[in-house]
Design an enzyme around this catalytic site. Structure first.
Site, short mmCIF file in Angstrom:
data_model
loop_
_atom_site.label_atom_id
_atom_site.label_comp_id
_atom_site.label_asym_id
_atom_site.label_seq_id
_atom_site.Cartn_x
_atom_site.Cartn_y
_atom_site.Cartn_z
N LYS A 172 -10.54 1.51 3.86
CA LYS A 172 -9.85 0.39 3.25
C LYS A 172 -10.88 -0.65 2.79
O LYS A 172 -12.02 -0.67 3.28
CB LYS A 172 -8.84 -0.21 4.25
CG LYS A 172 -9.34 -0.40 5.67
CD LYS A 172 -10.18 -1.65 5.83
CE LYS A 172 -10.74 -1.77 7.23
NZ LYS A 172 -11.82 -2.76 7.32
N HIS A 191 -15.08 2.15 -3.88
CA HIS A 191 -13.98 2.99 -3.45
C HIS A 191 -13.27 3.66 -4.62
O HIS A 191 -13.03 4.87 -4.61
CB HIS A 191 -12.97 2.19 -2.63
CG HIS A 191 -13.43 1.90 -1.24
ND1 HIS A 191 -12.73 1.14 -0.35
CD2 HIS A 191 -14.56 2.29 -0.58
CE1 HIS A 191 -13.38 1.06 0.79
NE2 HIS A 191 -14.50 1.74 0.67
#
Length: 374
Positions: free
Chosen positions: A95, A77
């Site tokens: 997330k 990420h």
């Protein structure tokens, strides 16, 4: 950069299916390209949706792409989002924001320095479920809020996911996988968390993949699979949170908020539009009519909210700052368990502006220059 934003997706695994299905409902977004380490998968998706298939490097630097939707595994990420920001792209990432606050915080600061929008899942909290619960709380109908109770439990994602390995590696587990939904909702309700106490553990249960082409393969576990925490918010409310991959069945309420005059039964923040119920004193539960949030929406509304926020020159709601605060809370819970100590939370996050009750097509996008802010 005009509106709608031209979006490129990096990572077209299972979760991308929900985002891709919802793109036509967001007038502020236009999908233009996809990329994946599995280039054949990227080509298949590109052909299905009539967009270009690029390599990851090509997409991150493509001049047509205004915003990158980062749907890679958690370990990637920060790398992908940071590269996108450095290429001048707005970013919305799945997330958690990163694996640790230390790795993610410079990315949030970079977005602010560059005047780019950085957002993060979950955006489920923008649906009518959590937004109506917040509107109900803010109305004062249950009096002064005192506490909240959260319990999300399951036996494990290997029961339904064909490639669940990353759920049991750093960046996964019930806390980093499911915690962001509940912690983000709690921040929408009560604001920042100031300190936490946590206990994390795991069982000796042997896990195997139960579906897909690898069914029967062993599944190594390198993270804690049952986590409980006590949170103190800056406004004095306390929240008790339990998330687990160790529970076969439970009758516990998933999410409740307690006040001096009553209780709100909060819908699952992993969903967008489940109903809200409230009970005043010792009266029966009553359904609360939808009063806030995006109606019948789905994953991707957080990025659509960024496009709308740019147009309206306002903060976006599923922000990098909020996601960083959630990440620090989760990191502190695990630290608390290891160190057997109460951990102070240094970061803060403002309660996002409530979403007025609306559909995603209530506002027609118009051309404008890109607004700024992380």
């Amino acid at each position: 950069m005009g509106i709608p934003l031209n979006v490129g997706i990096v990572g077209v695994g299972k979760i991308s299916e929900q985002y891709l299905a919802n793109f036509p409902t967001f007038p502020g977004l236009r999908l233009v390209a996809v990329a994946d380490l599995n280039q054949e998968r990227a080509r298949q998706v590109a052909e299905e949706y009539g967009v270009r298939a690029l390599t990851v490097d090509e997409l991150l630097t493509d001049p047509e792409v205004d915003a990158v939707l980062n749907l890679t595994i958690p370990a990637a990420h920060v790398e992908i989002s940071t590269r996108a920001l450095r290429s001048g792209k707005h970013v919305f990432t799945e997330k958690p924001l990163g694996l640790t606050p230390a790795e993610a915080a410079p990315m949030v600061e970079l977005a602010e320095q560059l005047g780019l929008r950085l957002g993060s899942a979950p955006d489920t909290v923008l649906g009518t479920g959590i937004q109506t619960a917040r509107q109900t709380l803010d109305s004062g109908i249950i009096g002064e809020p005192i506490a909240a109770q959260v319990q999300w439990t399951a036996p494990g994602h290997e029961r339904w996911h064909p490639a669940p390995d990353f759920y049991y590696q750093p960046g996964g587990g019930p806390l980093l996988d499911m915690g962001p939904y509940y912690l983000s909702a709690l921040i929408h309700f009560f604001g920042s968390v100031t300190r936490v106490t946590g206990i994390a553990t795991r069982s000796s249960r042997v896990r195997t993949i139960e579906t897909g082409p690898r069914a029967g393969a062993p599944l190594p576990v390198s993270i804690d699979t049952h986590v409980s925490a006590l949170l103190e918010h800056a406004n004095g409310v306390t929240s008790t949170v339990t998330v687990s991959f160790e529970v076969w069945k439970s009758r516990a309420s998933k999410f409740e908020v307690y006040g001096t005059e009553g209780t709100i039964a909060v819908p699952d923040p992993n969903m967008f539009s489940d109903p809200v119920e409230a009970a005043i004193r010792d009266q029966d539960w009553e359904r609360v009519p939808d009063s806030a949030g995006y109606i019948d929406t789905g994953r991707g509304i957080g990025l659509a909210d960024i496009a709308e926020a740019i147009q309206e020159n306002r903060p976006h709601r599923a922000s990098g700052r909020l996601a960083l605060h959630v990440l620090e809370i989760m990191d502190a819970i695990l630290r608390s368990s290891r160190e057997k100590a109460v951990i102070k939370i240094d970061s803060t996050a403002d309660r996002p502006e409530i979403v007025p009750l609306q559909t995603t097509t209530d506002k027609t996008p118009t051309a404008t220059t890109a607004g700024r802010g992380a």
